[in-house]
Design an enzyme around this catalytic site. Structure first.
Site, PDB file in Angstrom:
ATOM      1  N   PHE A  99       0.828  -1.205   0.000  1.00  0.00           N
ATOM      2  CA  PHE A  99       0.000   0.000   0.000  1.00  0.00           C
ATOM      3  C   PHE A  99       0.862   1.254   0.000  1.00  0.00           C
ATOM      4  O   PHE A  99       1.902   1.321   0.663  1.00  0.00           O
ATOM      5  CB  PHE A  99      -0.871   0.049   1.261  1.00  0.00           C
ATOM      6  CG  PHE A  99      -1.883  -1.047   1.374  1.00  0.00           C
ATOM      7  CD1 PHE A  99      -3.128  -0.935   0.771  1.00  0.00           C
ATOM      8  CD2 PHE A  99      -1.600  -2.204   2.094  1.00  0.00           C
ATOM      9  CE1 PHE A  99      -4.073  -1.951   0.885  1.00  0.00           C
ATOM     10  CE2 PHE A  99      -2.529  -3.220   2.219  1.00  0.00           C
ATOM     11  CZ  PHE A  99      -3.772  -3.101   1.614  1.00  0.00           C
ATOM     12  N   ASP A 100       0.395   2.262  -0.712  1.00  0.00           N
ATOM     13  CA  ASP A 100       0.800   3.633  -0.456  1.00  0.00           C
ATOM     14  C   ASP A 100       0.159   4.031   0.879  1.00  0.00           C
ATOM     15  O   ASP A 100      -0.822   3.413   1.305  1.00  0.00           O
ATOM     16  CB  ASP A 100       0.308   4.525  -1.594  1.00  0.00           C
ATOM     17  CG  ASP A 100       0.482   5.995  -1.316  1.00  0.00           C
ATOM     18  OD1 ASP A 100       1.609   6.416  -1.005  1.00  0.00           O
ATOM     19  OD2 ASP A 100      -0.522   6.730  -1.396  1.00  0.00           O
TER      20      ASP A 100
END
Length: 226
Positions: free
Chosen positions: A11-12
């Protein structure tokens, strides 16, 4: 139980898992130090900050220079150290930031089924501080922060560093989720990773993502193959 479509989800962080409440944090920081945020002062700050981030992203300056310089004009007015004001600002980011809609429930559904990590462009203090505040630290391994590894997305090196920490899994079994078509999606795709563009605002424009979602909760269906 049906096998998940992916073994890993990366994930960002900012504007994907958590908000990044810059305006509120800046307003509260200036209040703490007794700085009156007049429109000309704020315009000058935002112009300077934007220029510094461009220089940082292109490798012209380091994180310390950016953080010290962006608050210099305010710090001079009230005779405090610029880095002290910067640290207060980052602490306010930690205090004010919250998960985006649907994120916590989705992560809880995924964490027992797939391995999860984070690759984020940002500074170590607010990124680690917000995860610690939420008690999410143990959910993500690896946690790769550009400030710590001295390289930013979309550069190949930051994705390869994460894959090294993950034991070099098959890229096709790794899904990168993020809100930025360039840094998150294009950067990950260039390394052979599957991608999911989190696009809640339904932006138009080129983005060659494997998947696109407008509500974070829809990620579960993609990852778990439902």
């Amino acid at each position: 139980m049906k096998q998940a479509s992916y073994d890993w989800v990366l994930f960002d962080l900012d504007e994907t898992l958590l908000d990044f409440p810059v305006a509120k944090a800046l307003e509260r920081t200036l209040q703490i130090y007794g700085v009156t945020p007049t429109p000309p002062r704020m315009a000058a700050y935002h112009e300077l900050n934007h220029r510094l981030w461009q220089q940082y992203n292109s490798g012209e300056i380091d994180a310390t220079w950016l953080q010290q310089t962006r608050f210099s004009m305010f710090a001079e007015q009230v005779d405090v150290a610029p880095m002290a004001m910067n640290d207060t600002f980052l602490q306010q980011i930690i205090a004010l930031s919250v998960p985006l809609e649907g994120v916590e429930e989705t992560l809880l559904a995924l964490k027992s089924r797939v391995r999860m990590g984070i690759i984020t462009n940002g500074f170590s203090l607010p990124q680690r501080g917000r995860l610690d505040k939420l008690g999410w630290n143990e959910w993500f391994e690896p946690l790769v922060i550009s400030d710590e590894v001295q390289v930013t997305k979309p550069a190949a090196a930051i994705f390869q560093h994460a894959l090294d920490l993950m034991g070099q899994p098959s890229p096709a079994r790794v899904l990168m989720v993020g809100d930025n078509p360039k840094t998150d999606i294009a950067g990950a795709a260039a390394q052979g990773l599957a991608t999911c563009w989190y696009n809640p605002a339904r932006q138009q424009g080129p983005c060659e993502a494997t998947h696109e979602i407008h509500h974070f909760a829809h990620l579960s269906d993609i990852v778990l193959g439902r």
